[in-house]
Design a protein around this motif. Structure first.
Motif, PDB file in Angstrom:
ATOM      1  N   THR A 115       0.819  -1.213   0.000  1.00 34.14           N
ATOM      2  CA  THR A 115       0.000   0.000   0.000  1.00 34.14           C
ATOM      3  C   THR A 115       0.859   1.272   0.000  1.00 34.14           C
ATOM      4  OG1 THR A 115      -0.117  -0.193   2.389  1.00 34.14           O
ATOM      5  CG2 THR A 115      -1.963  -1.059   1.144  1.00 34.14           C
ATOM      6  N   GLN A 116       2.102   1.169   0.488  1.00 37.57           N
ATOM      7  CA  GLN A 116       2.989   2.335   0.453  1.00 37.57           C
ATOM      8  C   GLN A 116       3.405   2.641  -0.989  1.00 37.57           C
ATOM      9  OE1 GLN A 116       4.459   4.355   3.222  1.00 37.57           O
ATOM     10  NE2 GLN A 116       2.519   3.620   4.026  1.00 37.57           N
ATOM     11  N   TRP A 117       3.626   1.578  -1.778  1.00 37.13           N
ATOM     12  CA  TRP A 117       3.911   1.768  -3.211  1.00 37.13           C
ATOM     13  C   TRP A 117       2.709   2.405  -3.883  1.00 37.13           C
ATOM     14  CZ3 TRP A 117       8.496   0.901  -5.576  1.00 37.13           C
ATOM     15  CH2 TRP A 117       9.423   0.042  -4.964  1.00 37.13           C
ATOM     16  N   GLU A 118       1.532   1.865  -3.542  1.00 39.65           N
ATOM     17  CA  GLU A 118       0.314   2.303  -4.189  1.00 39.65           C
ATOM     18  C   GLU A 118       0.017   3.768  -3.888  1.00 39.65           C
ATOM     19  OE1 GLU A 118      -3.145  -0.046  -3.113  1.00 39.65           O
ATOM     20  OE2 GLU A 118      -2.562  -1.249  -4.857  1.00 39.65           O
ATOM     21  N   ALA A 119       0.118   4.124  -2.598  1.00 39.37           N
ATOM     22  CA  ALA A 119      -0.209   5.495  -2.209  1.00 39.37           C
ATOM     23  C   ALA A 119       0.752   6.472  -2.870  1.00 39.37           C
ATOM     24  CB  ALA A 119      -0.157   5.638  -0.696  1.00 39.37           C
ATOM     25  N   SER A 120       2.030   6.090  -2.987  1.00 46.75           N
ATOM     26  CA  SER A 120       2.981   7.018  -3.592  1.00 46.75           C
ATOM     27  C   SER A 120       2.817   7.057  -5.112  1.00 46.75           C
ATOM     28  CB  SER A 120       4.417   6.674  -3.185  1.00 46.75           C
ATOM     29  OG  SER A 120       4.671   5.299  -3.319  1.00 46.75           O
TER      30      SER A 120
ATOM     31  N   GLY B  82      -6.972  12.373  -7.806  1.00 47.66           N
ATOM     32  CA  GLY B  82      -6.502  11.915  -6.494  1.00 47.66           C
ATOM     33  C   GLY B  82      -7.279  10.686  -6.042  1.00 47.66           C
ATOM     34  N   ILE B  83      -6.652   9.853  -5.216  1.00 49.11           N
ATOM     35  CA  ILE B  83      -7.386   8.718  -4.652  1.00 49.11           C
ATOM     36  C   ILE B  83      -7.057   8.601  -3.162  1.00 49.11           C
ATOM     37  CG2 ILE B  83      -5.605   7.026  -5.293  1.00 49.11           C
ATOM     38  CD1 ILE B  83      -8.000   5.034  -5.804  1.00 49.11           C
ATOM     39  N   ASN B  99       4.357  14.494   4.575  1.00 46.74           N
ATOM     40  CA  ASN B  99       3.414  13.648   3.853  1.00 46.74           C
ATOM     41  C   ASN B  99       2.716  14.457   2.764  1.00 46.74           C
ATOM     42  OD1 ASN B  99       2.340  10.715   4.539  1.00 46.74           O
ATOM     43  ND2 ASN B  99       3.323  11.508   6.390  1.00 46.74           N
ATOM     44  N   ILE B 100       2.362  15.697   3.129  1.00 44.67           N
ATOM     45  CA  ILE B 100       1.589  16.530   2.206  1.00 44.67           C
ATOM     46  C   ILE B 100       2.474  17.187   1.159  1.00 44.67           C
ATOM     47  CG2 ILE B 100       0.142  18.595   2.060  1.00 44.67           C
ATOM     48  CD1 ILE B 100      -0.932  17.801   4.854  1.00 44.67           C
ATOM     49  N   THR B 101       3.664  17.653   1.579  1.00 47.56           N
ATOM     50  CA  THR B 101       4.481  18.437   0.632  1.00 47.56           C
ATOM     51  C   THR B 101       5.346  17.562  -0.273  1.00 47.56           C
ATOM     52  OG1 THR B 101       6.278  18.652   2.245  1.00 47.56           O
ATOM     53  CG2 THR B 101       4.639  20.419   2.199  1.00 47.56           C
ATOM     54  N   LEU B 102       5.492  16.277   0.065  1.00 53.86           N
ATOM     55  CA  LEU B 102       6.399  15.437  -0.729  1.00 53.86           C
ATOM     56  C   LEU B 102       6.076  15.461  -2.226  1.00 53.86           C
ATOM     57  CD1 LEU B 102       8.740  13.275  -0.520  1.00 53.86           C
ATOM     58  CD2 LEU B 102       6.929  11.597  -0.790  1.00 53.86           C
ATOM     59  N   ALA B 103       4.838  15.093  -2.566  1.00 49.55           N
ATOM     60  CA  ALA B 103       4.495  15.018  -3.984  1.00 49.55           C
ATOM     61  C   ALA B 103       4.539  16.390  -4.672  1.00 49.55           C
ATOM     62  CB  ALA B 103       3.143  14.343  -4.183  1.00 49.55           C
ATOM     63  N   ALA B 150      -6.116  15.541   2.789  1.00 49.74           N
ATOM     64  CA  ALA B 150      -5.363  16.785   2.571  1.00 49.74           C
ATOM     65  C   ALA B 150      -4.187  16.527   1.622  1.00 49.74           C
ATOM     66  CB  ALA B 150      -4.863  17.327   3.906  1.00 49.74           C
ATOM     67  N   ARG B 151      -3.521  15.384   1.798  1.00 51.80           N
ATOM     68  CA  ARG B 151      -2.367  15.035   0.950  1.00 51.80           C
ATOM     69  C   ARG B 151      -2.790  14.975  -0.519  1.00 51.80           C
ATOM     70  NH1 ARG B 151       0.616   9.397   2.142  1.00 51.80           N
ATOM     71  NH2 ARG B 151      -1.325   8.578   1.275  1.00 51.80           N
ATOM     72  N   SER B 152      -3.944  14.385  -0.767  1.00 58.54           N
ATOM     73  CA  SER B 152      -4.450  14.321  -2.137  1.00 58.54           C
ATOM     74  C   SER B 152      -4.823  15.700  -2.655  1.00 58.54           C
ATOM     75  CB  SER B 152      -5.689  13.431  -2.190  1.00 58.54           C
ATOM     76  OG  SER B 152      -5.355  12.157  -2.602  1.00 58.54           O
ATOM     77  N   LEU B 153      -5.468  16.484  -1.795  1.00 57.07           N
ATOM     78  CA  LEU B 153      -5.908  17.823  -2.214  1.00 57.07           C
ATOM     79  C   LEU B 153      -4.722  18.698  -2.600  1.00 57.07           C
ATOM     80  CD1 LEU B 153      -8.700  18.760   0.348  1.00 57.07           C
ATOM     81  CD2 LEU B 153      -8.951  18.366  -2.114  1.00 57.07           C
TER      82      LEU B 153
END
Ligand SMILES: Nc1ncnc2c1ncn2[C@@H]1O[C@H](COP(=O)(O)OP(=O)(O)OP(=O)(O)O)[C@@H](O)[C@H]1O
Ligand SMILES: [Mg+2]
Lengths: 216, 243
Positions: A115-120, B82-83, B99-103, B150-153
């Motif tokens: 799930t960590q792969w998936e979420a990223s 987003g999912i 977690n939020i700023t990474l992507a 929030a991370r997706s948003l």
């Protein structure tokens, strides 16, 4: 001429330890770099590449270390190259270590939930970015104890390098025994010296493991 | 133009056909609730839309991008869709902020300062700006799920997919997450959500999709589908979830 076992012999044995440690360190660096690459090839989403990595690991884990040493030492001689024992030993131990480290590290990477792969992936990260930012930082934590555990094996296994004439602790003990004919005392001392290297490493590994259990 | 067009898709896991000739569209601003029994293919449908699962037949379009084309840049697509998952899937080794700023910083190359502002902004929308420095294991399930939203948003998607995001939560934590979803719905976000919260679906969704045996069995405006179900399967499903 048989002579007495003296403090000087003990000093030589302690002195020879440095080659045991040097060989272990070189094998750890060489094997670590190579093993990291193989571990990554083992998890890429490309089946043929993974098979190649599996083949490499299987070939090395399925053959005796002693045979690998001989291949490196005498193998090159057949083609007319004379290699120094330390070169052959470093190469053989690096490659031997790379296979085991690759397998240990692959296990750690695969222990990270899918799930960590998936979420990223769902956030748009590429395979390399996923590894670098999400998977490896988590895998490193769980990799430290088994890696140190393998290091202990590696220290002890470097004694095999004695057979190709690399003068480390065990070879020095053989030489001392031949001169003094006190095998029990000499090998006892050598064993004690190995213990002096390995025991702190084992302790370290266990302490890290305990620390990890409480750490986030 | 539709945001998503799903044309007659087939999804198989080995011999098992999980999606069987599914077609539908999603218009901008729509809020679609996907309901159905366990194993009917709801999660799989969502995961196909942002390319997490490859399909074996049919086509999925997101705007002008063909999702199931190997040439499509899935990374770009996923910045737009987003999912959020049932099990939150926050990154445990990173703070809420990271977690939020990474992507945004890694994928969109946003500057660190801007990303921090963005993190605060999206955390406000889920009511958690005071948790910006916390780590996931210091948060309750409901808070973790709000951080995941929030991370997706933070990627500023055009559409959000939610897969049973309240199912793993204790009953008293469900409300706080549903309120966040309601606020997002009001703000005009296009949403597709798999849910067992029928009350929530009734209040918030503009359309219902009822999945059964890998097919869209019934579909239509919420009031109509829930008020007068046309098939015995939906009647029986609604009977089973209402008590
Ligand atoms: N990775 C997979 N490999 C094999 N089969 C899978 C996989 N993922 C899902 N399935 C199967 O596909 C079918 C549909 O699964 P899906 O998760 O889409 O159902 P769902 O409607 O979301 O169910 P639930 O309400 O339990 O979440 C199930 O029979 C499931 O066992
Ligand atoms: Mg599901």
């Amino acid at each position: 001429m048989i002579r007495d076992l003296t403090w000087l012999d003990f000093a030589y044995l302690v002195y020879a330890m440095r080659w045991t440690i040097a060989l272990t360190a070189l094998a750890l660096v060489g094997g670590g770099l190579l093993g990291f690459v193989v571990a990554m090839l083992r998890v890429v989403p490309l089946a043929p590449v993974r098979w190649l990595a599996v083949g490499y690991i299987q070939a090395l884990q399925g053959t005796p270390l002693l045979a690998q040493l001989f291949v490196f030492y005498f193998g090159f001689a057949i083609f007319g190259y004379r290699v120094q024992p330390w070169v052959a030993a470093t190469a053989a131990f690096s490659i031997y270590a790379s296979a085991f480290l690759a397998e240990i590290w692959r296990g750690c990477v695969q222990a990270i939930p899918r799930t960590q792969w998936e979420a990223s992936a769902a956030l748009g990260l590429s395979f390399g970015e996923q590894l670098r930012h999400i998977i490896l930082p988590q895998a490193v934590r769980i990799a430290i104890p088994p890696t140190v555990g393998f290091l202990v094996q590696l220290v002890k296994n470097t004694s095999l390098a004695a057979v190709i004439g690399f003068i480390e602790l065990t070879r020095e003990a053989q030489i001392t025994t031949a001169a003094t004919f006190k095998p029990f005392a000499v090998y006892g001392i050598a064993a004690g010296l190995y213990f002096c290297i390995c025991f702190p490493l084992s302790e370290l590994s266990q302490r890290l493991e305990r620390r990890l259990r409480v750490a986030r | 133009m539709s945001l998503v067009r799903i044309e007659n898709i087939t999804k198989r896991f080995g011999p098992l056909t999980v999606l069987d000739g599914v077609s539908t569209t999603v218009e901008p601003g729509e809020i679609i609730a996907v309901i159905g029994r366990s194993g009917s293919g709801k999660s799989t449908l969502l995961r196909c839309i942002n390319g997490l699962e490859p399909i074996q037949g049919g086509r999925i379009w997101f705007e002008d991008q063909l999702v199931n084309d190997p040439a499509t840049d899935l990374r770009r697509l996923r910045q737009q869709v987003g999912i959020v998952f049932q099990s939150y899937n926050l990154f445990p080794h990173l703070s809420v902020e990271r977690n939020i700023t990474l992507a945004p910083t890694v994928v969109k190359k946003m500057a660190a300062g801007d990303a921090r502002g963005l993190a605060l902004d999206v955390l406000k929308r889920v009511g958690l700006e005071d948790k910006i420095a916390a780590y996931p294991d210091q948060l309750s399930g409901g808070q973790q799920q709000r951080v995941a939203i929030a991370r997706s948003l933070a990627m500023q998607p055009k559409m959000m997919l939610f897969d049973e995001i309240t199912s793993a939560l204790d009953p008293e934590l469900i409300g706080e997450v549903l309120r966040v979803l309601e606020a997002m719905a009001k703000s005009g976000m296009t949403m597709m959500l798999v849910t067992h919260e029928m009350g929530f679906a009734r209040n918030v969704a503009s359309r219902i999709i009822f999945m059964h045996q890998g097919k869209i069995w019934e579909e239509g405006p919420t009031a109509k589908v829930l008020g007068s179900p046309a098939t015995p399967e939906l009647v029986s499903f609604l009977g089973s979830v209402l008590h």
